[in-house]
Scaffold this active site. Structure first.
Site: not given
Ligand SMILES: *Cc1c(COP(=O)(O)O)cnc(C)c1O
Length: 400
Positions: A50, A102, A192, A217
């Site tokens: 972990r 998001y 982000d 993504k």
């Molecule tokens: C998909 C997404 C998230 C969340 O990520 P997960 O891997 O689905 O938990 C956060 N920010 C953006 C811009 C996203 O497209």
């Protein structure tokens, strides 16, 4: 390694042939624990998986290098990474969040952290004056996505970093790490960077303190892994975040780390094609009679096109479109596509199409969605790396 350029880092950063066998690919270390030679004596910090796993270490070094960061941490999901950052806040702290994020990023603040006394204000971060008006002496985090989801607004990262420096406690170095007090030592800017990927922009170089990725993504890029990452160059912040991750446990498994390492080897090539295809499709859509509006940072009609040109190396693979005829017309288009798949998520090699109001952004309150401009005819495209003309033919048919 740091003297190399982005493409070389994608393939090599964090990875060297396995010392025991010479295997060129980093092994998948499927182990939960590591043998100690004497109580408390173990190799390179590996005591329990972990806390640390060698496949994960390779991924974290690779991702940190791609963002130009001193520290990288990987998580079981993008929201797991966000949860880690929010855990260094304390009751009474305040977050200013860009209005167009998001859905899940708003939901974790609104439905989970709000009950722990952490408040948040959503604001249009393309308007610096509005951000200045929204910050309070208790604001500890400015949190933004750029380009945003799904309006593809481009936010000036350096301008937001400048606002953070005016908040109480800005510039505090953090001092020695104390596990008894893991709370944030100074206000920070979190970006982000999921939509852009490190190929298009590196927020740390523009003054951000932490970069977050949903590796699900573009970093993963093949719609087959869920993962997240944080990068920072602040040692005190990295210690706090690592402490929370180990204490709370949102770690990725070694196989997911291996798959993400395989993915980043082609990140630069994929991103280049995503951007080329999206530019071509966006330009084509602007001329289509059934299309009311095309939102793409690479178009001159985009309100922050000049900023996008300055801040980003190209304009990304996401396009938002408003089709004429509202819900009925947009639904028809979404049912008629063949090559584009109707699905949530984005950033994979295959093209996806979706309806934010019904799908990805259903957790955003209806009035807030309307205020942002997520109307019934609003459709979001994640342009893949297929042949652009085939994608255009598919859209032509679907709109016809
Ligand atoms: C998909 C997404 C998230 C969340 O990520 P997960 O891997 O689905 O938990 C956060 N920010 C953006 C811009 C996203 O497209």
């Amino acid at each position: 390694m740091s003297e190399h350029r982005f493409a070389t880092h994608c393939i090599h950063a964090g990875q060297s042939p396995d010392p025991t066998t010479g295997a060129i690919m980093t092994p998948v270390y499927m182990t939960s624990t590591f043998v100690q030679s004497s109580p408390g004596v173990f190799k390179d910090g590996y005591d329990y998986a972990r806390s640390k796993n060698p496949t994960r270490t390779a991924l974290e070094t690779n991702l940190a290098t791609l963002e130009g960061a001193r520290h990288g941490m990987s998580f079981s999901s993008g929201l797991g990474a966000m949860d880690c950052v929010l855990h260094i806040l304390k009751s009474g702290d305040h977050v200013v969040l860009s209005d167009d994020v998001y859905g899940g990023s708003f939901r974790i603040l609104d439905k989970i952290f709000r009950h722990q006394g952490i408040t948040c204000t959503r604001v249009d971060m393309t308007d610096a004056a509005a951000v200045k008006a929204a910050v309070t002496p208790r604001t500890r985090i400015l949190w933004l996505e750029t380009p945003s989801n799904p309006m593809l607004k481009v936010i000036d990262i350096a301008a937001m970093a400048a606002i953070v420096t005016t908040l109480p406690g800005a510039g505090s170095p953090g001092g020695a790490f104390d596990p008894a007090n893991i709370t944030l030592h100074r206000p920070i800017l979190v970006v982000d960077n999921t939509f852009a990927s490190p190929y298009l922009q590196n927020p740390l170089a523009l003054g951000a303190d932490v970069v977050l990725h949903s590796c699900t993504k573009y970093i993963g890029g093949h719609s087959d892994v869920v993962g997240g990452a944080l990068m920072t160059s602040d040692d005190a912040l990295a210690q706090r975040l690592r402490f929370v991750q180990n204490a709370a446990g949102a770690v990725p498994g070694p196989m997911d780390c291996f798959m993400l390492l395989r993915s980043t080897k082609t990140l630069h090539v994929r991103m280049q094609r995503h951007c080329e295809n999206a530019m071509k499709i966006a330009a084509w859509l602007t001329k289509h009679p059934k299309v009311e509006k095309v939102i793409y940072p690479g178009l001159e009609s985009h309100p922050q096109h000049a900023l996008a040109k300055k801040q980003m190396r190209a304009f990304g693979g996401m396009i938002s479109v408003v089709v004429k005829g509202g819900l009925e017309a947009s639904k028809k288009m979404l049912e008629r596509v063949h090559l584009f798949s109707l699905a949530e998520s984005l950033g994979g090699v295959e093209s996806l199409i979706e309806h934010p109001a019904i799908m990805t952004h259903a957790s955003i309150p209806a009035e807030a969605r309307a205020k942002l401009g997520i109307v019934d005819g609003f459709v979001r495209l994640s342009v893949g790396i297929e042949d652009a003309d085939d994608l255009i033919a598919d859209l032509e048919r679907a709109l016809g």
